[in-house]
Design a protein around this motif. Structure first.
Motif, PDB file in Angstrom:
ATOM      1  N   ALA A 267       0.822  -1.265   0.157  1.00 51.76           N
ATOM      2  CA  ALA A 267       0.038  -0.127  -0.091  1.00 51.76           C
ATOM      3  C   ALA A 267       0.914   1.254   0.043  1.00 51.76           C
ATOM      4  O   ALA A 267       0.521   2.232  -0.731  1.00 51.76           O
ATOM      5  N   SER A 268       1.786   1.344   0.799  1.00 55.05           N
ATOM      6  CA  SER A 268       2.897   2.705   1.043  1.00 55.05           C
ATOM      7  C   SER A 268       3.610   2.568  -0.189  1.00 55.05           C
ATOM      8  O   SER A 268       3.787   3.650  -0.856  1.00 55.05           O
ATOM      9  N   PHE A 269       3.801   1.562  -1.047  1.00 57.38           N
ATOM     10  CA  PHE A 269       4.594   1.592  -2.504  1.00 57.38           C
ATOM     11  C   PHE A 269       3.548   2.550  -3.268  1.00 57.38           C
ATOM     12  O   PHE A 269       4.241   3.292  -4.043  1.00 57.38           O
ATOM     13  N   TRP A 270       2.392   1.970  -3.529  1.00 56.50           N
ATOM     14  CA  TRP A 270       1.713   2.588  -4.333  1.00 56.50           C
ATOM     15  C   TRP A 270       1.299   3.930  -4.039  1.00 56.50           C
ATOM     16  O   TRP A 270       1.215   4.799  -5.136  1.00 56.50           O
ATOM     17  N   ILE A 271       1.053   4.360  -2.821  1.00 56.09           N
ATOM     18  CA  ILE A 271       0.962   5.552  -2.551  1.00 56.09           C
ATOM     19  C   ILE A 271       2.234   6.840  -2.735  1.00 56.09           C
ATOM     20  O   ILE A 271       1.862   7.824  -3.470  1.00 56.09           O
ATOM     21  N   THR A 272       3.387   6.113  -2.548  1.00 55.42           N
ATOM     22  CA  THR A 272       4.449   6.922  -2.823  1.00 55.42           C
ATOM     23  C   THR A 272       4.558   7.079  -4.117  1.00 55.42           C
ATOM     24  O   THR A 272       5.170   7.963  -4.894  1.00 55.42           O
ATOM     25  N   LYS A 273       4.588   5.985  -4.934  1.00 54.40           N
ATOM     26  CA  LYS A 273       4.537   5.974  -6.408  1.00 54.40           C
ATOM     27  C   LYS A 273       3.773   7.026  -7.103  1.00 54.40           C
ATOM     28  O   LYS A 273       4.157   7.805  -7.896  1.00 54.40           O
ATOM     29  N   ALA A 274       2.312   6.945  -6.525  1.00 52.51           N
ATOM     30  CA  ALA A 274       1.458   8.111  -7.210  1.00 52.51           C
ATOM     31  C   ALA A 274       1.929   9.465  -6.637  1.00 52.51           C
ATOM     32  O   ALA A 274       2.089  10.309  -7.728  1.00 52.51           O
ATOM     33  N   ALA A 275       2.389   9.742  -5.786  1.00 52.45           N
ATOM     34  CA  ALA A 275       3.158  10.842  -5.327  1.00 52.45           C
ATOM     35  C   ALA A 275       4.152  11.364  -6.116  1.00 52.45           C
ATOM     36  O   ALA A 275       4.197  12.392  -6.502  1.00 52.45           O
ATOM     37  N   SER A 276       4.942  10.284  -6.497  1.00 55.04           N
ATOM     38  CA  SER A 276       6.385  10.642  -7.348  1.00 55.04           C
ATOM     39  C   SER A 276       5.651  11.283  -8.695  1.00 55.04           C
ATOM     40  O   SER A 276       6.467  11.877  -9.285  1.00 55.04           O
ATOM     41  N   THR A 277       4.814  10.496  -9.341  1.00 50.24           N
ATOM     42  CA  THR A 277       4.182  10.970 -10.586  1.00 50.24           C
ATOM     43  C   THR A 277       3.647  12.171 -10.796  1.00 50.24           C
ATOM     44  O   THR A 277       3.999  13.109 -11.551  1.00 50.24           O
ATOM     45  N   ALA A 278       2.957  12.802  -9.540  1.00 47.34           N
ATOM     46  CA  ALA A 278       2.601  13.938  -9.526  1.00 47.34           C
ATOM     47  C   ALA A 278       3.787  15.169  -9.368  1.00 47.34           C
ATOM     48  O   ALA A 278       3.594  15.983  -9.919  1.00 47.34           O
ATOM     49  N   LEU A 279       4.561  14.672  -8.462  1.00 48.98           N
ATOM     50  CA  LEU A 279       5.703  15.419  -8.252  1.00 48.98           C
ATOM     51  C   LEU A 279       6.744  15.726  -9.596  1.00 48.98           C
ATOM     52  O   LEU A 279       6.939  16.731 -10.059  1.00 48.98           O
ATOM     53  N   GLY A 280       6.723  14.710 -10.456  1.00 46.29           N
ATOM     54  CA  GLY A 280       7.647  14.688 -11.407  1.00 46.29           C
ATOM     55  C   GLY A 280       6.954  15.680 -12.827  1.00 46.29           C
ATOM     56  O   GLY A 280       7.451  16.368 -13.185  1.00 46.29           O
ATOM     57  N   GLU A 281       5.259  15.532 -12.783  1.00 50.23           N
ATOM     58  CA  GLU A 281       4.771  16.449 -13.600  1.00 50.23           C
ATOM     59  C   GLU A 281       4.759  17.886 -13.120  1.00 50.23           C
ATOM     60  O   GLU A 281       5.113  18.617 -13.994  1.00 50.23           O
ATOM     61  N   ALA A 282       4.472  18.063 -12.044  1.00 47.99           N
ATOM     62  CA  ALA A 282       4.814  19.691 -11.401  1.00 47.99           C
ATOM     63  C   ALA A 282       6.101  20.262 -11.649  1.00 47.99           C
ATOM     64  O   ALA A 282       5.918  21.282 -11.912  1.00 47.99           O
ATOM     65  N   LEU A 283       6.945  19.382 -11.329  1.00 48.49           N
ATOM     66  CA  LEU A 283       8.281  19.695 -11.121  1.00 48.49           C
ATOM     67  C   LEU A 283       8.817  20.038 -12.817  1.00 48.49           C
ATOM     68  O   LEU A 283       9.452  21.137 -12.715  1.00 48.49           O
ATOM     69  N   SER A 284       8.288  19.275 -13.486  1.00 48.82           N
ATOM     70  CA  SER A 284       8.791  19.576 -15.021  1.00 48.82           C
ATOM     71  C   SER A 284       8.117  20.610 -15.489  1.00 48.82           C
ATOM     72  O   SER A 284       9.011  21.524 -16.104  1.00 48.82           O
ATOM     73  N   ASP A 285       6.737  21.040 -15.249  1.00 50.88           N
ATOM     74  CA  ASP A 285       6.261  22.056 -15.586  1.00 50.88           C
ATOM     75  C   ASP A 285       6.689  23.396 -15.198  1.00 50.88           C
ATOM     76  O   ASP A 285       6.775  24.398 -15.630  1.00 50.88           O
TER      77      ASP A 285
END
Length: 261
Positions: free
Chosen positions: A19-37
């Protein structure tokens, strides 16, 4: 002795799904999108892409020198993959002018080739068996492919067909139930279900980041990519730090037991 590393077996270099893996993975995807923008708005796009690649390459090199799963190093690498994967997808669309559906299809084909090559070379795509450098290289190639493809797919639904960010979040959240129910109810192959879900976390997280960061006029909340980046960076830190401390305590206990035995 770590349960993931019994006597005579090399240590697994990536985390097992939880469960913690999937939550962290989802957070990392959002971080990647926002930080790239955010990065392409505060510096020239070419500089941002080059810097993103350097940081990604540096984090990956650090990860590949580890011989076991180290939470801080692993998730730093995933975050940098998120940033660079977003940039790679955006470059194909913005610079080359490829429609989102085309770039998503191209990345899907490249991802399929990675899986085929991985299967032919190793006969096993199970993340519980990432114990060698060659397997880990295939793993990270697949991760990069999922981020690039997922970015293009999320942009396609939100912008390409005009669905919008919030409906895209709902769409991918519902689609995430497919591999979950497939695995738990229909007894799908665990490896297939894992990578199915892994691909979908990217457009889901990216849609969340875009919805929070984009201007209200564009269908977003209007927080701005900078604040969204900071928020998800802090969330990832809060998720990864406890795992890193637990791993450190286990390593210390294992070392102490060797000398006290």
């Amino acid at each position: 002795m770590n349960a993931q590393n019994p006597v005579g077996r090399p240590a697994v270099r990536v985390p097992a799904p939880s469960a913690s893996f999937w939550i962290t993975k989802a957070a990392s995807t959002a971080l990647g999108e926002a930080l790239s923008d955010f990065s392409i708005h505060i510096m020239p796009p070419v500089v941002a892409v080059l810097l993103g690649f350097v940081l990604f390459a540096g984090a990956l090199a650090l990860q590949l020198t580890r011989r076991r799963y180290i939470p801080g190093v692993y998730w730093l690498t995933v975050a940098m993959v998120g940033v660079f994967g977003t940039m790679a997808a955006d470059v194909v669309h913005v610079v080359l002018g490829a429609p989102y559906v085309v770039s998503a299809t191209v990345y899907a084909l490249l991802l399929a080739l990675v899986f085929v090559g991985w299967r032919l070379a190793e006969r096993n795509l199970d993340v519980h068996e990432i114990t060698t450098t060659r397997r880990e290289l295939f793993y990270w190639a697949a991760v990069v492919g999922t981020f690039a493809m997922g970015t293009a797919l999320g942009d396609f639904t939100a912008v390409g067909i005009g669905l919008g960010y919030l409906p895209s979040i709902a769409l991918f959240a519902v689609l995430m139930l497919v591999p979950v129910l497939g695995y738990r109810v229909l007894h799908w192959n665990g490896v297939f279900a894992f990578w199915f879900a892994y691909v979908l976390t990217r457009p889901l997280g990216a849609s969340v980041a875009d919805w929070l960061g984009k201007p209200i006029a564009d269908g977003g909340v209007g927080l701005g990519a900078g604040w969204v980046s900071l928020g998800f960076a802090l969330l990832m830190l809060a998720l990864v730090l406890p795992a890193a401390l637990r791993a450190r305590r286990k390593a210390y206990a294992g070392t102490a037991s060797k000398y006290l035995a």
